[in-house]
Design an enzyme around this catalytic site. Structure first.
Site, mmCIF file in Angstrom:
data_model
loop_
_atom_site.group_PDB
_atom_site.id
_atom_site.type_symbol
_atom_site.label_atom_id
_atom_site.label_comp_id
_atom_site.label_asym_id
_atom_site.label_seq_id
_atom_site.Cartn_x
_atom_site.Cartn_y
_atom_site.Cartn_z
ATOM 1 C CG ASP A 1 -122.753 -112.411 -16.695
ATOM 2 O OD1 ASP A 1 -123.678 -112.905 -17.367
ATOM 3 O OD2 ASP A 1 -122.030 -111.495 -17.126
ATOM 4 C CG ASP B 1 -125.656 -116.678 -19.630
ATOM 5 O OD1 ASP B 1 -126.753 -116.229 -19.237
ATOM 6 O OD2 ASP B 1 -124.867 -116.022 -20.316
ATOM 7 C CG ASP C 1 -114.275 -124.297 -9.453
ATOM 8 O OD1 ASP C 1 -114.830 -124.218 -8.341
ATOM 9 O OD2 ASP C 1 -113.080 -124.631 -9.584
ATOM 10 C CE1 TYR D 1 -118.419 -109.033 -15.126
ATOM 11 C CE2 TYR D 1 -120.792 -108.953 -14.943
ATOM 12 C CZ TYR D 1 -119.648 -109.616 -15.324
ATOM 13 O OH TYR D 1 -119.727 -110.856 -15.902
ATOM 14 C CE LYS E 1 -112.366 -120.853 -7.909
ATOM 15 N NZ LYS E 1 -111.950 -122.289 -8.013
#
Length: 368
Positions: A249, A253, A225, A141, A192
């Site tokens: 992020d 959620d 993941d 970001y 990852k």
């Protein structure tokens, strides 16, 4: 001693939910002598309308000078076409960057009365209590270069850069380990490393930090993941999850929806302790966003905003008992069957934003 709070209600349902927090603050000042001193500013679309930018320099200075910032929400269709650098969300990013709020804490707690509201089976989420610690000021970001280049022949190339330095990973993992010591003493680090060099470094630094300072805490590693899958399969295996900006992020959620509604979940964004005072810059906000489809209708769920204020009491002012009292008041109201529309269930009573806020304040008064 006075306690300065800077309120940034923002857009959409932000001002409505902030009104309910003001009720609690006013009561605490009047009945408990809490000493909160309030100031209020503009952020997001409302700031763009007034100043042409997502937060003014004056309000940014007030945020930097306050003991803590309470933030509502930003954005909405009205501002879809404003330039990228002054879009409503830029106000929140500027706050995070200039306040150096590198640690985002997102709890996912399933209140007993809402266990049946989750999209997952009740036994999967009942008693759920996860804390996601997200690195907030690095990663993709904020990384440079961040460009869109016209290649000609109708083709363009977009570049976002994922960047992490050792110290950024050390400090966020340190926060996660410290918080785990106050909970169930377990941290799962997610990245990852199988496809990203930043993931390789993340894994190495978290492991080294653990070995050097926090070997008493149980540490596991998981690909992000796979972590998303495990959050849905059996979320109660986790205590504290630490991860980078992008994955944090997304994963937070996912965890939020395990509890039944985004309208239920608070968050805290913290900076490093001041070397002299020990105080941290801090911003507290609900996870739910501006929800423009219901803004102004009195239907918004204020619980996430109220719970964010409870986190503010806990982390910025060490008012542990007062924070616990607010959390208990919320749980009591839910046990009584009061629901806003987003968490409505058979046999319950639907109430609006103000009614829910009033009910929580009533329970808080009763317990005082």
């Amino acid at each position: 001693m006075t306690k300065s709070l800077f309120l940034l209600p923002g857009d959409g349902i932000g001002p409505e939910t902030m009104t309910e927090v003001r009720k609690l603050i006013d009561w605490m000042n009047q009945e408990k002598g809490a000493g909160f001193v309030l100031d209020e500013g503009l952020v997001g679309g409302s700031a763009h309308d007034a100043h042409g930018k997502a937060i003014s320099d004056d309000d940014m200075a007030k945020a930097l000078g306050a003991d803590a910032v309470l933030f509502g929400a930003v954005g909405g269709p009205k501002w879809d076409d404003v330039p990228y650098d002054v879009r409503p969300e830029a106000g929140l990013l500027r706050l995070r960057k200039e306040m150096e709020l590198f640690a985002n804490l997102r709890p996912a707690i399933c209140y007993p009365a809402l266990a049946a509201s989750s999209s997952l089976k009740q036994d999967v989420v009942e008693g759920l209590d996860i804390l996601i610690v997200r690195e907030l000021t690095g990663g993709v970001y904020f990384g440079e270069p961040k460009t869109i280049t016209d290649l000609g022949n109708g083709q363009k190339r977009a570049v976002d850069t994922q960047v992490y330095d050792t110290y950024e990973i050390e400090r966020i993992s340190g926060v996660a380990f410290e918080l785990a010591r106050t909970r169930n003493n377990k941290v799962c680090s997610m990245e990852k490393r199988n496809v990203m060099k930043t993931g390789v470094l993340w894994n190495e630094v978290v492991s080294a930090t653990h070995k050097e300072k926090y070997s008493d805490v149980e540490l596991t590693h998981m690909l992000a993941d796979a972590g998303g899958m495990q959050l849905v399969r059996w979320p109660k295996q986790f205590d504290v999850i630490v991860t980078d900006n992008l994955f944090g992020d997304m994963l937070s959620d996912v965890a939020a929806m395990l509890t039944g509604s985004l309208g239920m979940l608070p968050s805290a964004s913290l900076g490093a302790p001041d070397p002299k005072s020990g105080k941290r810059k801090a911003l507290y906000e609900p996870v739910h966003g501006s929800a423009p489809d219901i803004a102004g209708s009195g239907k918004a769920n204020p619980i996430a905003m109220i719970a964010s204020f409870a986190m503010c009491l806990r982390y910025s002012f060490n008012m542990i008992e007062e924070a616990a009292a607010i959390d208990a008041a919320v749980a009591s109201v839910l046990e009584q069957g009061l629901r806003t529309g987003d968490i409505m269930a058979d046999g319950c009573t639907e109430v609006g934003t103000g009614e829910m806020g009033d009910a929580i304040l009533y329970q808080l008064r009763k317990s005082a």
